[in-house]
Design an enzyme around this catalytic site. Structure first.
Site, PDB file in Angstrom:
ATOM      1  N   CYS A   1      -7.062  -4.623  -7.210  1.00 25.84           N
ATOM      2  CA  CYS A   1      -6.810  -4.326  -5.991  1.00 25.84           C
ATOM      3  C   CYS A   1      -6.330  -5.492  -5.219  1.00 25.84           C
ATOM      4  CB  CYS A   1      -8.070  -3.515  -5.198  1.00 25.84           C
ATOM      5  SG  CYS A   1      -8.356  -2.072  -5.666  1.00 25.84           S
TER       6      CYS A   1
ATOM      7  N   TYR B   1       0.646  -1.327  -0.006  1.00 20.83           N
ATOM      8  CA  TYR B   1       0.148   0.016   0.003  1.00 20.83           C
ATOM      9  C   TYR B   1       0.795   1.302   0.138  1.00 20.83           C
ATOM     10  CZ  TYR B   1      -4.128  -3.044   1.224  1.00 20.83           C
ATOM     11  OH  TYR B   1      -4.808  -3.832   1.310  1.00 20.83           O
ATOM     12  N   GLY B   2       1.967   1.263   0.978  1.00 22.05           N
ATOM     13  CA  GLY B   2       2.787   2.415   0.967  1.00 22.05           C
ATOM     14  C   GLY B   2       3.627   2.684  -0.289  1.00 22.05           C
TER      15      GLY B   2
END
Length: 137
Positions: free
Chosen positions: A107, A76-77
């Site tokens: 996703c 995610y980061g």
């Protein structure tokens, strides 16, 4: 994607409250065939017209995820840092949660910083299966 046909119908009706559903069996069969072919060979592109609606940040996240190669995952980061807009890992997670186009906007390819698999709108079991399937092809 889901397990409850009635719930999926309600979700569709809520998304398009002024719409009228006309079931086009032939068109639906053709679209499903394209999705199944994509699931069987996720390295290929998914040739379907998509109605992608979201905020500028959501669309940026979704495009970044569409750029992640099949069989790969990203944290995610990492997505947040690569965006042209200021965003946090939590913002990326929220954009993933807002995604209604399973597989077309992948996703499932985003994981936690420690590479563990976390939440997915359609269930962690499905997310793990999609990641595993893509890694095998």
């Amino acid at each position: 994607m889901g397990d409850d046909r009635a719930a999926l119908s309600r979700e569709l009706a809520a998304a398009f409250p002024d719409g009228h559903l006309d079931l086009d069996q032939a068109g639906l069969a053709a679209a499903i065939a394209k999705v199944v072919a994509f699931l069987e060979n996720p390295g290929e592109s998914l040739d379907l017209p998509l109605d992608i609606r979201g905020t500028a940040l959501e669309r940026a996240v979704w495009q970044a995820l569409r750029d992640v190669p099949s069989g790969k995952t990203v944290a995610y980061g990492q997505i947040a840092k690569a965006l042209p807009l200021a965003a946090s890992a939590q913002d990326v997670g929220a954009a993933c949660a807002a995604n209604v186009l399973a597989v077309a906007i992948p996703c499932h390819r985003v994981v936690k910083a420690d590479r563990s698999i976390s939440g997915y709108r359609w269930g962690v079991r499905r997310k793990k299966a999609l990641i595993h399937r893509e890694a095998q092809t």
